[in-house]
Design a protein around this motif. Structure first.
Motif, PDB file in Angstrom:
ATOM      1  N   THR A  14      18.222  19.421  46.723  1.00 20.67           N
ATOM      2  CA  THR A  14      19.023  18.864  47.813  1.00 20.67           C
ATOM      3  C   THR A  14      18.230  17.990  48.770  1.00 20.67           C
ATOM      4  N   GLY A  15      16.962  17.771  48.511  1.00 21.69           N
ATOM      5  CA  GLY A  15      16.124  16.979  49.412  1.00 21.69           C
ATOM      6  C   GLY A  15      14.675  17.358  49.251  1.00 21.69           C
ATOM      7  N   SER A  16      14.042  17.678  50.365  1.00 25.62           N
ATOM      8  CA  SER A  16      12.638  18.075  50.359  1.00 25.62           C
ATOM      9  C   SER A  16      12.434  19.205  51.354  1.00 25.62           C
ATOM     10  N   ASP A  17      11.404  19.999  51.112  1.00 19.26           N
ATOM     11  CA  ASP A  17      11.011  21.049  52.049  1.00 19.26           C
ATOM     12  C   ASP A  17       9.614  20.755  52.554  1.00 19.26           C
ATOM     13  N   LEU A  18       9.467  20.685  53.864  1.00 18.02           N
ATOM     14  CA  LEU A  18       8.157  20.604  54.504  1.00 18.02           C
ATOM     15  C   LEU A  18       7.736  22.038  54.783  1.00 18.02           C
ATOM     16  N   VAL A  19       6.568  22.432  54.271  1.00 20.62           N
ATOM     17  CA  VAL A  19       6.117  23.817  54.388  1.00 20.62           C
ATOM     18  C   VAL A  19       4.750  23.851  55.061  1.00 20.62           C
ATOM     19  N   LEU A  20       4.635  24.669  56.115  1.00 19.37           N
ATOM     20  CA  LEU A  20       3.378  24.885  56.813  1.00 19.37           C
ATOM     21  C   LEU A  20       3.171  26.388  56.926  1.00 19.37           C
ATOM     22  N   SER A  21       1.924  26.829  56.918  1.00 19.61           N
ATOM     23  CA  SER A  21       1.700  28.273  56.985  1.00 19.61           C
ATOM     24  C   SER A  21       0.516  28.617  57.878  1.00 19.61           C
ATOM     25  N   ARG A  22       0.547  29.849  58.341  1.00 20.35           N
ATOM     26  CA  ARG A  22      -0.549  30.455  59.079  1.00 20.35           C
ATOM     27  C   ARG A  22      -0.637  31.912  58.642  1.00 20.35           C
ATOM     28  N   THR A  23      -1.840  32.475  58.687  1.00 16.04           N
ATOM     29  CA  THR A  23      -2.042  33.871  58.330  1.00 16.04           C
ATOM     30  C   THR A  23      -2.594  34.617  59.541  1.00 16.04           C
ATOM     31  N   PHE A  24      -2.039  35.811  59.765  1.00 18.50           N
ATOM     32  CA  PHE A  24      -2.415  36.637  60.911  1.00 18.50           C
ATOM     33  C   PHE A  24      -2.892  37.994  60.420  1.00 18.50           C
ATOM     34  N   ARG A  25      -3.918  38.513  61.060  1.00 13.48           N
ATOM     35  CA  ARG A  25      -4.358  39.884  60.765  1.00 13.48           C
ATOM     36  C   ARG A  25      -3.492  40.811  61.609  1.00 13.48           C
ATOM     37  N   ALA A  26      -2.276  41.011  61.131  1.00  9.41           N
ATOM     38  CA  ALA A  26      -1.288  41.810  61.848  1.00  9.41           C
ATOM     39  C   ALA A  26      -0.180  42.184  60.872  1.00  9.41           C
TER      40      ALA A  26
END
Length: 173
Positions: A14-26
């Motif tokens: 249906t289009g595009s997905d912009l994906v960003l991530s971060r990881t937390f020690r939690a």
């Protein structure tokens, strides 16, 4: 040290997905609270008010935008502490977002997915999400607030070039 862009672009049916991530020690529950409790969202995005539930709309103040505007944010889905789907319409257009959490070995990965109908404006959009996610990191770690000038226009070219490097699904949904 300048922040490094992390965003990736995936083509969908249906289009595009912009994906960003971060990881937390939690735990996922703790990160979820940073995404959903108004006193905690106020530290990195802005406070919200209203009756938060799937199918309902809350008002959110964009605390780190010029003029600190308020906007309506519709909660499309809420599956604590794993998935929050949101939509919003403002002067920049329609926004369809998912915040996805996955916990493993004492850490939680947050993936912010913006479902795009157009790739126009990726230079601004991607830079902005990198900034907000780093605001979230700083609010959780008690670190200094990042400076938006380190993100835009510095990351603009990276995000404008993402369509040429877009990946195909097998990814986020």
């Amino acid at each position: 040290m300048s922040p490094i862009p992390t965003g990736r672009l995936f083509r969908t049916g249906t289009g595009s997905d912009l994906v960003l991530s971060r990881t937390f020690r939690a735990s996922a529950e703790d990160v979820w609270a940073s995404l959903t409790e108004t006193e905690r969202t106020a530290r990195w995005f802005g406070p919200w008010e209203g009756d938060a539930a799937p199918g309902r709309t809350v008002r959110v103040q964009m605390a780190f935008e010029e003029g600190t505007p308020w906007c309506d944010l519709r909660i499309e889905a809420c599956d604590p502490p794993r998935r929050l789907a949101l939509s919003m319409i403002d002067e920049s257009g329609a926004w369809h977002l998912e915040l996805l959490l996955a916990e493993a070995d004492g850490s939680t990965e947050l993936r912010l997915v913006q479902h795009l109908t157009t790739e126009d404006g990726l230079g601004e959009t991607g830079s902005g999400w990198e900034y907000y996610l780093d605001l979230l990191v700083a609010s959780r770690e008690g670190g200094p607030r990042p400076d938006f000038d380190d993100y835009h226009p510095a990351m603009k070219a990276y995000f404008e070039e993402l369509p040429a490097r877009a990946e195909t699904p097998g990814h986020v949904r």
